[in-house]
Scaffold this motif. Structure first.
Motif, PDB file in Angstrom:
ATOM      1  N   THR A 232      76.942  51.605  12.726  1.00  0.00           N
ATOM      2  CA  THR A 232      76.387  52.952  12.852  1.00  0.00           C
ATOM      3  C   THR A 232      77.544  54.118  13.317  1.00  0.00           C
ATOM      4  OG1 THR A 232      75.582  52.917  14.724  1.00  0.00           O
ATOM      5  CG2 THR A 232      74.125  52.000  13.348  1.00  0.00           C
TER       6      THR A 232
ATOM      7  N   ARG B 209      77.084  56.346  15.205  1.00  0.00           N
ATOM      8  CA  ARG B 209      77.020  56.382  16.963  1.00  0.00           C
ATOM      9  C   ARG B 209      77.890  55.202  17.391  1.00  0.00           C
ATOM     10  NH1 ARG B 209      75.787  60.255  19.388  1.00  0.00           N
ATOM     11  NH2 ARG B 209      73.629  60.492  18.791  1.00  0.00           N
TER      12      ARG B 209
ATOM     13  N   GLY C 230      70.244  62.574  15.448  1.00  0.00           N
ATOM     14  CA  GLY C 230      70.128  61.039  15.206  1.00  0.00           C
ATOM     15  C   GLY C 230      70.286  60.573  14.046  1.00  0.00           C
TER      16      GLY C 230
ATOM     17  N   SER D 256      72.738  57.366  12.784  1.00  0.00           N
ATOM     18  CA  SER D 256      72.357  56.041  12.312  1.00  0.00           C
ATOM     19  C   SER D 256      72.765  55.678  10.949  1.00  0.00           C
ATOM     20  CB  SER D 256      70.741  56.004  12.047  1.00  0.00           C
ATOM     21  OG  SER D 256      70.317  56.972  11.412  1.00  0.00           O
TER      22      SER D 256
END
Length: 211
Positions: free
Chosen positions: A147, A149, A168, A172
């Motif tokens: 991901t 992140r 978010g 992802s």
């Protein structure tokens, strides 16, 4: 003796018996002179230890101890856990006496031990995955089906300028590639082009967001 590396730095320590310890970014290691023991205070380090059955090398990491049985291994200390990946030889991971659930495990090549204060779990990884995890020794990070992140957090370990994932949904998104640990801007540019995302710099932050 205390050895420490700055953000983005690496250092190799050679012990009297020829053993070597390579410190990754933002790492602190305490090494009592003349002894075969060390304490990883924080960060990540790769150990190539000369085996001496009469004086095993020990490494303390938080609530756990790693005992060398003729070994090459990498250790990473995180906020809530420790990870030990065995590359060659054998090693034993022990929890410190007096904690809630004292446990131990003997690792073989390809084993990865994940230890928290309350638990110790051993997983298996292919050698190729272990090699990728050690790519920092050559100044690279490698991502496979990661991901954004997780990838940003990994690169941020090595740089004063930080990659910021704006939301978010973007965090992802899945991505892969090989990048120099010091090249956050190139990572952001490649991600922006490949995934159709917006990249803008704000001071020392590189912000990645949806268009």
């Amino acid at each position: 003796q205390m050895f420490a590396t700055p953000v983005g730095g690496r250092e190799t320590i050679t012990l009297a018996d020829g053993s070597q310890i390579e410190l990754n970014t933002n790492t602190e290691l305490r090494l009592p002179q003349g002894s075969r023991q060390a304490v990883l205070v924080k960060g990540e380090a790769y150990f190539q230890i000369k085996h001496d059955p009469s004086k095993p090398f020990t490494l303390d990491v938080g609530d756990h101890r790693i005992v060398d049985l003729g070994t090459k291994f990498v250790v990473r200390q995180k906020a809530d856990k420790m990870e030990v990946a065995l590359v060659e030889g054998r090693a034993r991971v022990e929890s410190a006496s007096g904690i809630a659930r004292a446990q131990s495990a003997v690792l073989n090549p390809g084993d990865v031990a994940v230890a928290t204060r309350d638990d110790l779990t051993v997983l298996r990884k292919p050698q190729a995955a272990l090699a990728d995890a050690l790519s920092w020794r050559s100044g690279f990070v490698v991502f496979h089906h990661t991901t954004l992140r997780e990838a940003a957090d990994e690169l941020n370990r090595y740089n004063a300028e930080q990659i910021v994932i704006a939301d978010g949904a973007v965090a992802s998104r899945i991505f892969g590639g090989k990048f120099r640990t010091t090249d956050s801007q190139r990572f952001a540019n490649v991600v922006g082009t490949a995934l159709g995302l917006h990249v803008v710099r704000h001071g020392t932050d590189i912000v990645i967001s949806d268009k």
